[in-house]
Design a protein around this motif. Structure first.
Motif, mmCIF file in Angstrom:
data_model
loop_
_atom_site.group_PDB
_atom_site.id
_atom_site.type_symbol
_atom_site.label_atom_id
_atom_site.label_comp_id
_atom_site.label_asym_id
_atom_site.label_seq_id
_atom_site.Cartn_x
_atom_site.Cartn_y
_atom_site.Cartn_z
ATOM 1 N N MET A 1 0.846 -1.190 0.000
ATOM 2 C CA MET A 1 0.000 0.000 0.000
ATOM 3 C C MET A 1 0.886 1.245 0.000
ATOM 4 O O MET A 1 1.923 1.275 0.641
ATOM 5 C CB MET A 1 -0.901 -0.003 1.234
ATOM 6 C CG MET A 1 -1.779 1.209 1.356
ATOM 7 S SD MET A 1 -2.859 1.083 2.795
ATOM 8 C CE MET A 1 -3.696 2.616 2.662
ATOM 9 N N ALA A 2 0.449 2.256 -0.707
ATOM 10 C CA ALA A 2 1.154 3.528 -0.686
ATOM 11 C C ALA A 2 1.149 4.083 0.740
ATOM 12 O O ALA A 2 0.204 3.871 1.490
ATOM 13 C CB ALA A 2 0.487 4.520 -1.635
ATOM 14 N N GLN A 3 2.199 4.784 1.079
ATOM 15 C CA GLN A 3 2.325 5.354 2.423
ATOM 16 C C GLN A 3 1.985 6.836 2.376
ATOM 17 O O GLN A 3 2.560 7.587 1.585
ATOM 18 C CB GLN A 3 3.754 5.150 2.932
ATOM 19 C CG GLN A 3 3.993 5.729 4.294
ATOM 20 C CD GLN A 3 5.460 5.638 4.717
ATOM 21 O OE1 GLN A 3 6.320 5.197 3.963
ATOM 22 N NE2 GLN A 3 5.736 6.061 5.926
ATOM 23 N N ILE A 4 1.056 7.263 3.227
ATOM 24 C CA ILE A 4 0.736 8.686 3.339
ATOM 25 C C ILE A 4 1.798 9.307 4.256
ATOM 26 O O ILE A 4 1.837 9.021 5.442
ATOM 27 C CB ILE A 4 -0.676 8.911 3.911
ATOM 28 C CG1 ILE A 4 -1.729 8.262 3.017
ATOM 29 C CG2 ILE A 4 -0.947 10.410 4.077
ATOM 30 C CD1 ILE A 4 -3.123 8.237 3.612
ATOM 31 N N VAL A 5 2.671 10.147 3.668
ATOM 32 C CA VAL A 5 3.764 10.727 4.444
ATOM 33 C C VAL A 5 3.431 12.104 4.998
ATOM 34 O O VAL A 5 4.109 12.587 5.907
ATOM 35 C CB VAL A 5 5.081 10.774 3.632
ATOM 36 C CG1 VAL A 5 5.569 9.361 3.327
ATOM 37 C CG2 VAL A 5 4.929 11.578 2.348
#
Length: 157
Positions: A1-5
């Motif tokens: 999953m993409a990481q919300i930074v």
């Protein structure tokens, strides 16, 4: 999953501070603008694309598309999530996105709003939504750039 930074509220959305300072600070690969109106406004998208460097992917999704894309993503991209309003963030949180901290960068002064920090003005509706987000466990920081001190405000919950 993409990481919300980084999740940021900034009614200017993509602009110089975002691409020159925040993207490198959080090492974002993608800047995702999550807002129903912007998702359907090719003129605003074109203007924002001009501000973003070619090395950063930009995406303009509705709130529903954002929830779906981030929940089902199999990429390892580092996503900076930009929202125009606290209401947008609340929709994303209620939609199940793992947002724990929100950077509040800019909310313009307008009729019916009062200033709570140097670049943040809210009305009663905004304040109520910030309280709801706080009840969901979301923390807030008011900070224009990574180098700026965090401003305090009791108005955000």
């Amino acid at each position: 999953m993409a990481q919300i930074v980084l999740t940021r509220i900034d009614n200017r959305l993509i602009h110089g501070q975002i691409v020159t300072e925040w993207c490198s600070y959080v090492q974002a690969d993608v800047v995702l603008v999550a807002n129903d109106a912007v998702a359907g406004d090719s003129l605003r998208q074109s203007l924002m694309k001009m501000a973003a460097p070619a090395s950063i992917l930009t995406r303009y999704y509705t709130l529903a598309q954002t929830i779906q894309a981030l929940k089902t993503s199999t990429s390892d991209q580092r996503v900076m999530l930009l929202c125009e309003t606290p209401q947008d963030v609340y929709t994303l949180v209620k939609g199940g996105l793992p947002i724990h901290t929100v950077n509040v960068g800019n909310m313009h002064m307008a009729k019916g709003k009062h200033r709570i920090a140097t670049t943040v003005a809210i009305d009663e509706n905004d304040q109520a939504v910030f309280r709801k987000l706080k009840e969901c466990g979301v923390e807030f920081e008011i900070r224009r750039t990574p180098q700026c001190a965090i401003e305090k405000s009791d108005a955000l919950g």
